[in-house]
Design a protein around this motif. Structure first.
Motif, mmCIF file in Angstrom:
data_model
loop_
_atom_site.group_PDB
_atom_site.id
_atom_site.type_symbol
_atom_site.label_atom_id
_atom_site.label_comp_id
_atom_site.label_asym_id
_atom_site.label_seq_id
_atom_site.Cartn_x
_atom_site.Cartn_y
_atom_site.Cartn_z
ATOM 1 N N LYS A 129 0.869 -1.222 -0.063
ATOM 2 C CA LYS A 129 0.121 0.021 0.125
ATOM 3 C C LYS A 129 0.897 1.159 -0.170
ATOM 4 O O LYS A 129 2.203 1.551 0.678
ATOM 5 N N VAL A 130 0.641 2.145 -0.859
ATOM 6 C CA VAL A 130 1.369 3.437 -0.884
ATOM 7 C C VAL A 130 0.481 4.539 -0.997
ATOM 8 O O VAL A 130 -0.301 4.882 -1.804
ATOM 9 N N ALA A 131 0.821 5.588 -0.007
ATOM 10 C CA ALA A 131 -0.019 6.694 -0.063
ATOM 11 C C ALA A 131 0.571 7.586 -1.265
ATOM 12 O O ALA A 131 1.639 7.879 -1.500
ATOM 13 N N ALA A 132 -0.552 8.110 -1.938
ATOM 14 C CA ALA A 132 -0.320 8.644 -3.490
ATOM 15 C C ALA A 132 -0.912 10.201 -3.409
ATOM 16 O O ALA A 132 -1.983 10.297 -2.847
ATOM 17 N N LEU A 133 -0.598 10.804 -4.631
ATOM 18 C CA LEU A 133 -1.159 11.985 -4.977
ATOM 19 C C LEU A 133 -1.322 11.907 -6.526
ATOM 20 O O LEU A 133 -0.384 11.541 -7.277
ATOM 21 N N VAL A 134 -2.357 12.304 -7.086
ATOM 22 C CA VAL A 134 -2.608 12.773 -8.660
ATOM 23 C C VAL A 134 -2.021 14.018 -8.809
ATOM 24 O O VAL A 134 -2.340 15.019 -8.092
ATOM 25 N N GLN A 135 -0.689 14.216 -9.576
ATOM 26 C CA GLN A 135 0.032 15.226 -9.613
ATOM 27 C C GLN A 135 -0.619 16.530 -10.319
ATOM 28 O O GLN A 135 -0.423 17.507 -9.780
ATOM 29 N N GLU A 136 -1.370 16.341 -11.065
ATOM 30 C CA GLU A 136 -2.229 17.364 -11.768
ATOM 31 C C GLU A 136 -3.039 18.117 -11.081
ATOM 32 O O GLU A 136 -3.460 19.079 -11.059
ATOM 33 N N THR A 137 -4.082 17.315 -10.013
ATOM 34 C CA THR A 137 -5.149 17.610 -9.147
ATOM 35 C C THR A 137 -4.744 17.722 -7.799
ATOM 36 O O THR A 137 -5.524 18.492 -7.105
ATOM 37 N N ARG A 138 -3.678 17.024 -7.353
ATOM 38 C CA ARG A 138 -3.225 16.783 -5.873
ATOM 39 C C ARG A 138 -4.427 16.251 -5.206
ATOM 40 O O ARG A 138 -4.333 16.405 -3.884
ATOM 41 N N GLY A 179 3.174 8.619 5.611
ATOM 42 C CA GLY A 179 3.587 7.103 6.093
ATOM 43 C C GLY A 179 4.950 7.001 6.301
ATOM 44 O O GLY A 179 5.234 6.111 7.155
ATOM 45 N N GLY A 180 5.877 7.773 5.847
ATOM 46 C CA GLY A 180 7.315 7.840 6.137
ATOM 47 C C GLY A 180 8.339 6.963 5.502
ATOM 48 O O GLY A 180 9.195 6.757 5.481
ATOM 49 N N VAL A 181 7.706 5.982 4.539
ATOM 50 C CA VAL A 181 8.452 4.813 3.873
ATOM 51 C C VAL A 181 8.724 5.360 2.485
ATOM 52 O O VAL A 181 9.852 5.220 2.150
ATOM 53 N N PHE A 182 7.920 5.847 1.899
ATOM 54 C CA PHE A 182 8.160 6.415 0.614
ATOM 55 C C PHE A 182 8.334 8.005 0.657
ATOM 56 O O PHE A 182 7.033 8.405 0.816
ATOM 57 N N PRO A 183 9.387 8.258 0.185
ATOM 58 C CA PRO A 183 9.538 9.877 -0.035
ATOM 59 C C PRO A 183 8.732 10.653 -1.021
ATOM 60 O O PRO A 183 8.331 9.860 -1.934
ATOM 61 N N LYS A 184 8.420 11.649 -0.724
ATOM 62 C CA LYS A 184 7.316 12.395 -1.686
ATOM 63 C C LYS A 184 8.013 12.769 -3.234
ATOM 64 O O LYS A 184 9.140 13.097 -3.250
ATOM 65 N N GLY A 185 7.146 12.249 -4.078
ATOM 66 C CA GLY A 185 7.400 12.630 -5.534
ATOM 67 C C GLY A 185 7.862 11.619 -6.216
ATOM 68 O O GLY A 185 8.371 12.140 -7.396
ATOM 69 N N ILE A 186 7.945 10.368 -5.924
ATOM 70 C CA ILE A 186 8.352 9.432 -6.730
ATOM 71 C C ILE A 186 7.275 8.947 -7.659
ATOM 72 O O ILE A 186 5.936 8.887 -7.212
ATOM 73 N N HIS A 187 7.703 8.636 -8.822
ATOM 74 C CA HIS A 187 6.683 8.515 -9.963
ATOM 75 C C HIS A 187 6.116 6.992 -9.568
ATOM 76 O O HIS A 187 6.995 6.073 -9.507
ATOM 77 N N ILE A 188 4.971 6.905 -9.570
ATOM 78 C CA ILE A 188 4.253 5.589 -9.618
ATOM 79 C C ILE A 188 3.793 5.021 -10.815
ATOM 80 O O ILE A 188 3.855 3.822 -11.163
ATOM 81 N N GLY A 189 2.974 5.777 -11.468
ATOM 82 C CA GLY A 189 2.497 5.357 -12.663
ATOM 83 C C GLY A 189 1.264 6.355 -13.300
ATOM 84 O O GLY A 189 1.264 7.505 -12.861
ATOM 85 N N THR A 190 0.702 5.972 -14.205
ATOM 86 C CA THR A 190 -0.276 6.886 -14.761
ATOM 87 C C THR A 190 -1.670 6.152 -14.860
ATOM 88 O O THR A 190 -1.980 4.835 -14.973
#
Length: 224
Positions: A129-138, A179-190
């Motif tokens: 499980k990865v906490a994520a953001l849609v880059q274009e809309t946040r 969550g502290g595991v994955f630094p912010k801004g790493i590309h996950i996918g589209t």
């Protein structure tokens, strides 16, 4: 032996010798060709590896994170899409719950570490499980692995996208840093087209991973 018979014998012997010589030359040429092909393949492989390593060096210098390069040394045939094994461990500064990436994006996280090896859970594993953001809309959400076990290749899905979020196909998904595991801004996918969940309380969308997880050879471990 008559002169005619002697002449026939000499010609026959020369023909046999010539044929033997040709066969030997043919065998030698085949060996030389095989060696040249092997050398060409070796050089091509070295060129590909050098290109990947140059990309990794440039990426390492650009991101400003503490990265440890590693090679993939194994995959479990019964869990091909769930984990990979790396050739570095705690002796090189790796611990559990370290993010693993390539120059293209997120691969997964370490889940078991010895002195010299690390096992990585891939993002297509449903337990990842990865906490994520849609880059274009946040718009925030959670990316998790999806595997139905029915012959289709595993993938990812972004869940818990807000009902009113304006997310579109091909929008970029990145790690949020929560969550502290994955630094912010790493590309996950589209993203692919979004749809409402069964409850209708949120949206979710299939996600195409940025990294081709079936062709991994080298990765980086982000050490804290």
């Amino acid at each position: 032996m008559s002169a005619a018979l002697q002449h026939w014998w000499d010609e026959s012997r020369q023909e046999v010798q010539s044929r033997t010589t040709l066969l030997q030359q043919n065998h030698q040429l085949r060996e030389q060709l095989a060696l040249q092909m092997q050398e060409r393949l070796r050089l091509t492989e070295l060129e590909d590896e050098n290109r990947r390593l140059r990309d990794m060096v440039g990426f390492r210098q650009a991101v400003g994170l503490r990265l440890k390069p590693a090679h993939i040394t194994g995959r479990d045939p019964s869990n091909w899409w769930k984990t990979i094994l790396l050739d570095i461990g705690s002796d090189q500064g790796v611990a559990e719950d370290c993010a693993v990436v390539t120059t293209a994006g997120l691969v997964g996280k370490t889940v078991a570490v010895t002195h010299t090896t690390s096992r990585v859970r891939l993002i297509v594993d449903p337990n990842c499980k990865v906490a994520a953001l849609v880059q274009e809309t946040r718009s925030p959400g959670i990316v998790e692995g999806v595997f139905d076990g029915l012959g289709s290749a595993p993938g990812c899905r972004m869940n818990f996208i807000g009902r009113d979020a304006k997310v579109l196909p091909n929008h970029t998904v990145i790690t949020s840093g929560l969550g502290g595991v994955f630094p912010k801004g790493i590309h996950i996918g589209t993203l692919e087209p979004a749809a409402f969940s069964e409850s209708g309380l949120y949206k979710r969308a299939q996600l195409k991973p940025a990294v081709d997880l079936n062709r991994l050879e080298e990765v980086f471990v982000i050490c804290r």
